[in-house]
Design a protein around this motif. Structure first.
Motif, PDB file in Angstrom:
ATOM      1  N   TRP A  76       5.153 -14.995   2.625  1.00 61.62           N
ATOM      2  CA  TRP A  76       5.829 -14.004   2.386  1.00 61.62           C
ATOM      3  C   TRP A  76       7.156 -13.616   3.297  1.00 61.62           C
ATOM      4  CZ3 TRP A  76       2.647  -9.157   4.663  1.00 61.62           C
ATOM      5  CH2 TRP A  76       2.474  -9.067   6.019  1.00 61.62           C
ATOM      6  N   ASP A  77       7.694 -12.700   2.973  1.00 69.80           N
ATOM      7  CA  ASP A  77       8.704 -12.294   3.920  1.00 69.80           C
ATOM      8  C   ASP A  77       8.189 -10.800   4.298  1.00 69.80           C
ATOM      9  OD1 ASP A  77      10.334 -14.311   3.221  1.00 69.80           O
ATOM     10  OD2 ASP A  77      12.057 -13.029   2.402  1.00 69.80           O
ATOM     11  N   ALA A  78       7.582 -10.859   5.609  1.00 76.94           N
ATOM     12  CA  ALA A  78       7.269  -9.484   6.163  1.00 76.94           C
ATOM     13  C   ALA A  78       8.019  -8.213   5.755  1.00 76.94           C
ATOM     14  CB  ALA A  78       6.914  -9.533   7.586  1.00 76.94           C
ATOM     15  N   ARG A  79       7.673  -7.109   5.540  1.00 76.07           N
ATOM     16  CA  ARG A  79       8.351  -6.176   5.489  1.00 76.07           C
ATOM     17  C   ARG A  79       9.447  -5.781   6.473  1.00 76.07           C
ATOM     18  NH1 ARG A  79       6.017  -0.625   5.056  1.00 76.07           N
ATOM     19  NH2 ARG A  79       4.237  -1.448   4.255  1.00 76.07           N
ATOM     20  N   HIS A 131       0.688  -1.248   0.128  1.00 74.78           N
ATOM     21  CA  HIS A 131      -0.011   0.073  -0.041  1.00 74.78           C
ATOM     22  C   HIS A 131       0.724   1.285  -0.122  1.00 74.78           C
ATOM     23  CE1 HIS A 131       0.832   0.391   4.397  1.00 74.78           C
ATOM     24  NE2 HIS A 131       0.593  -1.220   4.344  1.00 74.78           N
ATOM     25  N   ASP A 132       2.302   1.155   0.383  1.00 71.49           N
ATOM     26  CA  ASP A 132       2.506   2.645   0.500  1.00 71.49           C
ATOM     27  C   ASP A 132       3.871   2.174  -0.354  1.00 71.49           C
ATOM     28  OD1 ASP A 132       4.375   0.729   1.759  1.00 71.49           O
ATOM     29  OD2 ASP A 132       4.706   1.774   3.726  1.00 71.49           O
ATOM     30  N   GLY A 133       3.939   1.463  -1.331  1.00 71.77           N
ATOM     31  CA  GLY A 133       5.009   1.440  -2.272  1.00 71.77           C
ATOM     32  C   GLY A 133       6.154   0.526  -1.910  1.00 71.77           C
ATOM     33  N   THR A 134       6.173  -0.055  -0.572  1.00 69.57           N
ATOM     34  CA  THR A 134       7.180  -1.008  -0.235  1.00 69.57           C
ATOM     35  C   THR A 134       7.237  -2.275  -0.905  1.00 69.57           C
ATOM     36  OG1 THR A 134       7.329   0.067   2.167  1.00 69.57           O
ATOM     37  CG2 THR A 134       8.322  -2.110   1.656  1.00 69.57           C
ATOM     38  N   GLU A 135       8.457  -2.942  -1.793  1.00 69.06           N
ATOM     39  CA  GLU A 135       8.445  -3.988  -2.320  1.00 69.06           C
ATOM     40  C   GLU A 135       8.439  -5.117  -1.372  1.00 69.06           C
ATOM     41  OE1 GLU A 135      10.077  -4.614  -6.348  1.00 69.06           O
ATOM     42  OE2 GLU A 135      11.808  -5.465  -5.223  1.00 69.06           O
ATOM     43  N   ILE A 136       7.407  -6.026  -1.340  1.00 68.81           N
ATOM     44  CA  ILE A 136       7.165  -7.278  -0.677  1.00 68.81           C
ATOM     45  C   ILE A 136       7.741  -8.569  -1.309  1.00 68.81           C
ATOM     46  CG2 ILE A 136       5.769  -8.736   0.970  1.00 68.81           C
ATOM     47  CD1 ILE A 136       6.418  -5.951   2.081  1.00 68.81           C
ATOM     48  N   PHE A 137       8.631  -9.307  -0.748  1.00 65.73           N
ATOM     49  CA  PHE A 137       8.771 -10.543  -1.518  1.00 65.73           C
ATOM     50  C   PHE A 137       8.213 -11.666  -1.063  1.00 65.73           C
ATOM     51  CE2 PHE A 137      11.311 -14.512  -1.436  1.00 65.73           C
ATOM     52  CZ  PHE A 137      11.686 -14.704  -2.675  1.00 65.73           C
ATOM     53  N   TYR A 138       7.556 -12.603  -1.880  1.00 57.71           N
ATOM     54  CA  TYR A 138       7.008 -13.839  -1.476  1.00 57.71           C
ATOM     55  C   TYR A 138       7.307 -14.912  -2.373  1.00 57.71           C
ATOM     56  CZ  TYR A 138       3.428 -12.820  -5.042  1.00 57.71           C
ATOM     57  OH  TYR A 138       2.587 -12.791  -6.230  1.00 57.71           O
ATOM     58  N   ARG A 139       7.235 -16.081  -1.675  1.00 54.30           N
ATOM     59  CA  ARG A 139       6.945 -17.437  -2.466  1.00 54.30           C
ATOM     60  C   ARG A 139       5.860 -18.174  -2.688  1.00 54.30           C
ATOM     61  NH1 ARG A 139      11.231 -16.963   1.216  1.00 54.30           N
ATOM     62  NH2 ARG A 139      13.197 -17.312   0.568  1.00 54.30           N
ATOM     63  N   CYS A 140       5.912 -18.562  -4.169  1.00 57.09           N
ATOM     64  CA  CYS A 140       4.428 -19.352  -4.536  1.00 57.09           C
ATOM     65  C   CYS A 140       4.705 -20.623  -4.900  1.00 57.09           C
ATOM     66  CB  CYS A 140       3.732 -18.450  -5.548  1.00 57.09           C
ATOM     67  SG  CYS A 140       2.591 -19.457  -6.296  1.00 57.09           S
ATOM     68  N   HIS A 155      11.417 -15.258   8.363  1.00 52.90           N
ATOM     69  CA  HIS A 155      11.155 -15.054   6.829  1.00 52.90           C
ATOM     70  C   HIS A 155      10.515 -16.376   6.142  1.00 52.90           C
ATOM     71  CE1 HIS A 155      14.568 -17.434   5.190  1.00 52.90           C
ATOM     72  NE2 HIS A 155      15.425 -16.883   6.271  1.00 52.90           N
ATOM     73  N   GLY A 156      10.009 -16.005   5.161  1.00 53.37           N
ATOM     74  CA  GLY A 156       8.992 -17.162   4.552  1.00 53.37           C
ATOM     75  C   GLY A 156       9.820 -18.268   4.136  1.00 53.37           C
ATOM     76  N   GLY A 157      11.000 -18.181   3.899  1.00 55.62           N
ATOM     77  CA  GLY A 157      11.961 -19.288   3.507  1.00 55.62           C
ATOM     78  C   GLY A 157      12.012 -20.409   4.795  1.00 55.62           C
ATOM     79  N   ARG A 158      11.601 -20.013   5.977  1.00 58.67           N
ATOM     80  CA  ARG A 158      11.837 -20.732   7.101  1.00 58.67           C
ATOM     81  C   ARG A 158      10.495 -21.540   7.439  1.00 58.67           C
ATOM     82  NH1 ARG A 158      16.290 -21.149   9.671  1.00 58.67           N
ATOM     83  NH2 ARG A 158      15.417 -22.014  11.439  1.00 58.67           N
ATOM     84  N   MET A 159       9.410 -21.165   6.582  1.00 54.34           N
ATOM     85  CA  MET A 159       8.013 -21.803   6.578  1.00 54.34           C
ATOM     86  C   MET A 159       7.775 -23.054   5.282  1.00 54.34           C
ATOM     87  SD  MET A 159       6.324 -20.553   9.309  1.00 54.34           S
ATOM     88  CE  MET A 159       4.486 -20.614   8.967  1.00 54.34           C
TER      89      MET A 159
END
Length: 594
Positions: free
Chosen positions: A77-80, A26-35, A56-60
């Motif tokens: 995701w990796d939270a901001r 929402h504020d332009g921050t780039e969020i990384f995630y795995r699918c 981070h999401g890699g540990r899930m």
């Protein structure tokens, strides 16, 4: 735009292959995630994974294969501020910003064809509090929520650490606190311990504002968990060194879900889903989720909550008089007296006493946010009045209204509509006029209405002072007159209801008003509506402040966001967007006429 790469070539086994993606939140921050796409041709749904704090999401990622649900897509995701997502390490502007990030992520995966009803969440520790807050505040229509070791109360072993962090932040501003937890206190799994210690993406620091707000929001979510009605499973680690058990049990007891499960896992450390014996936990999660995806629990009907809901009980308790000579009776009598004395000097308090603290006049004064009164003391009292958390929430609500009104006008204009705007209870109309002034292309007409002759007169004066065109008008009308609303011409393309429904406990009135609007509005037209799902000062308001209705006590019945959204849906609208302030008090939502 979705950016994605294939993380690795497909292995010979049936292990899932992760796609790496990013999106702008929402504020332009780039969020990384795995699918991890479903292996079958027709996915049965999507499961979103939310990691614990510092990780981070890699540990899930191990859960994707270990859960053995190949017909479901997985996202992590990796939270901001964590892992490979952008943002200062360990920092977010607010806890609410992180919760809204979840809402943006859900919208993002909607591009893959998954609506809210196709989604379930699995969240751990800090991520579990975020997930629970999103379900509470945004009332999404999801299949299920699984929370493991939610960090509702972190064990800070230094005495008065929480109070000390809050005080130091107030004195010195934001700072960072490093995690003291060693991996050996998170899990018995030697491989997980080693990978944690060697992981360069672990973020040890966490910003003080997030720590302080975590406690505040966790307390709110636990206390008001009856607002959460989606099927929920709670997993509690029996030997958790990091968070306390008591709030987890309280959360479960308070849950409003018709389908809820609680499981205590003896001997488990905090990393419930990364424990050595985590198969015990996964063997509980899998059947719970499969059941909800196969035959979901029927949605609880909240439209009669005004008659048989817990917020009705709460409001009736607040409306019950106290014995005058009881400790509480004396306390609130002194509170009322102090407000009346303050009104001798404070202009804001004087306006509230004269017109009601819920009146259009008081709200317009709060919007102006300029301390006025008799002398320095009067202005100081007035500033304290204006800085009350409820009024700060009202001003944030105004900003959200302006944003969403601007977005709605632009969207309707882009669709070829002239945009005839209607506000059925505008007060003085300041927030609407301010929003219209910021629109790149003005609406074809703006019709403001209010039942109070005082508000109509002052609102008309405000229109004249701004030299607005004749297409901007103010009328006296009853916002609950369904026949009048249905007959409005031109039919509104954009209808606004702000701060009105919160003042009336009866859902029949709300449904009548919404029904009138729905009858007038064509498919594709937009409705902007507000709600107050929570307030930290309900008792103070009920015991100390008066309403615009003949000086009666201002007793509010809260509507959960789920209740308000169901009323809007029943009238023929589909919710498409929402904002909520950082304290969780006021929401502003957008719905489309269907």
């Amino acid at each position: 735009m979705i950016h994605q790469t294939i993380a690795a070539a497909a292995p010979a086994t049936l292990e899932r292959v992760a796609q790496e993606r990013t999106f702008k939140t929402h504020d332009g921050t780039e969020i990384f995630y795995r699918c991890w796409p479903a292996l079958g041709p027709t996915p049965k749904g999507a499961i979103l994974l939310f990691h614990r704090g510092h990780e981070h999401g890699g540990r899930m990622a191990h859960l994707v294969d270990e859960l053995a649900m190949p017909d479901h897509a997985f996202y992590a995701w990796d939270a901001r501020g964590n892992g490979r997502s952008a943002g200062e390490r360990g920092y977010a502007p607010s806890f609410a910003a992180l919760v809204r990030d979840i809402d943006c992520l859900v919208r993002e995966i909607g591009r893959d064809g998954f609506g809210q009803h196709d989604i379930a969440l699995i969240a751990q520790s800090f991520g579990a509090v975020l997930a629970a807050a999103w379900v509470h505040d945004y009332a999404p229509d999801i299949r299920a929520l699984v929370v493991a070791s939610p960090a509702f109360s972190v064990k800070l072993y230094v005495p008065f650490a929480k109070e000390g962090i809050a005080l130091w932040q107030k004195l010195k501003g934001r700072f960072f606190v490093n995690s003291y937890v060693k991996a050996k206190f998170l899990t018995h799994d030697a491989e997980r311990i080693a990978s944690f210690d060697a992981d360069p993406l672990i973020t040890r620091p966490i910003a003080s504002n997030i720590l302080v707000e975590l406690y505040d929001h966790a307390a709110r979510i636990v206390a008001d968990a009856r607002a959460i009605t989606v099927p929920t499973q709670l997993l509690i680690s029996g030997s958790d060194w990091v968070v306390r058990h008591a709030p987890q049990h309280e959360f479960f007891v308070n849950l409003g879900s018709s389908a809820k499960e609680r499981h205590v896992l003896p001997g488990f450390f905090h990393d419930t889903l990364g424990e050595r014996d985590r198969k015990q936990a996964l063997d509980l999660i899998r059947p719970f989720l499969e059941k909800q995806f196969a035959a979901p629990e029927k949605t609880i009907d909240l439209t009669s909550a005004d008659r048989v809901g817990y917020t009705r009980d709460e409001a009736e308790k607040l409306a019950s008089p106290l014995a005058l000579l009881s400790p509480k009776g004396l306390y609130w009598a002194m509170s009322r007296a102090s407000i009346r004395i303050g009104a001798w000097l404070s202009s804001g308090m004087k306006t509230g006493i004269a017109t009601g603290f819920d009146s259009g006049s008081t709200l317009d004064y709060v919007y102006e946010n300029e301390a006025r009164g008799t002398g320095f003391i009067g202005r100081m009292i007035d500033r304290t009045f204006l800085d009350a958390i409820g009024w700060r929430g009202i001003r944030q609500r105004k900003l959200h209204l302006e944003e969403l009104i601007g977005n709605a006008v632009a969207s309707l204009k882009a669709g070829g509509r002239p945009v005839h705007m209607l506000d059925i209870a505008a007060g003085h109309g300041r927030y609407v006029l301010d929003a219209v002034a910021k629109c790149a292309e003005p609406p074809a007409s703006v019709r403001l209405q209010d039942y109070s002759e005082l508000n109509v007169g002052l609102g008309s004066k405000l229109i004249a002072e701004r030299n607005l065109p004749t297409s901007v008008t103010f009328h006296r009308a009853d916002a609950f007159d369904a026949k009048m609303l249905a007959g409005l011409r031109p039919a509104p393309d954009l209808a606004i209801v702000s701060g009105l429904y919160e003042l009336f406990a009866d859902n029949t009135m709300i449904s009548r008003s919404l029904g009138g609007l729905a009858s007038a509005m064509q498919p594709g037209s937009l409705l902007i509506y507000t709600n107050q799902p929570w307030h930290p000062q309900l008792e103070m308001i009920a015991r100390s402040l008066t309403s615009h209705r003949g000086g009666q006590a201002w007793v509010m019945r809260r509507r959960t966001q789920g209740e308000m959204d169901q009323l809007v849906t029943a009238a023929g609208f589909e919710k498409i967007d929402q904002r909520i302030d950082q304290w969780g008090i006021f929401t502003v939502s957008v719905a489309r006429r269907v």
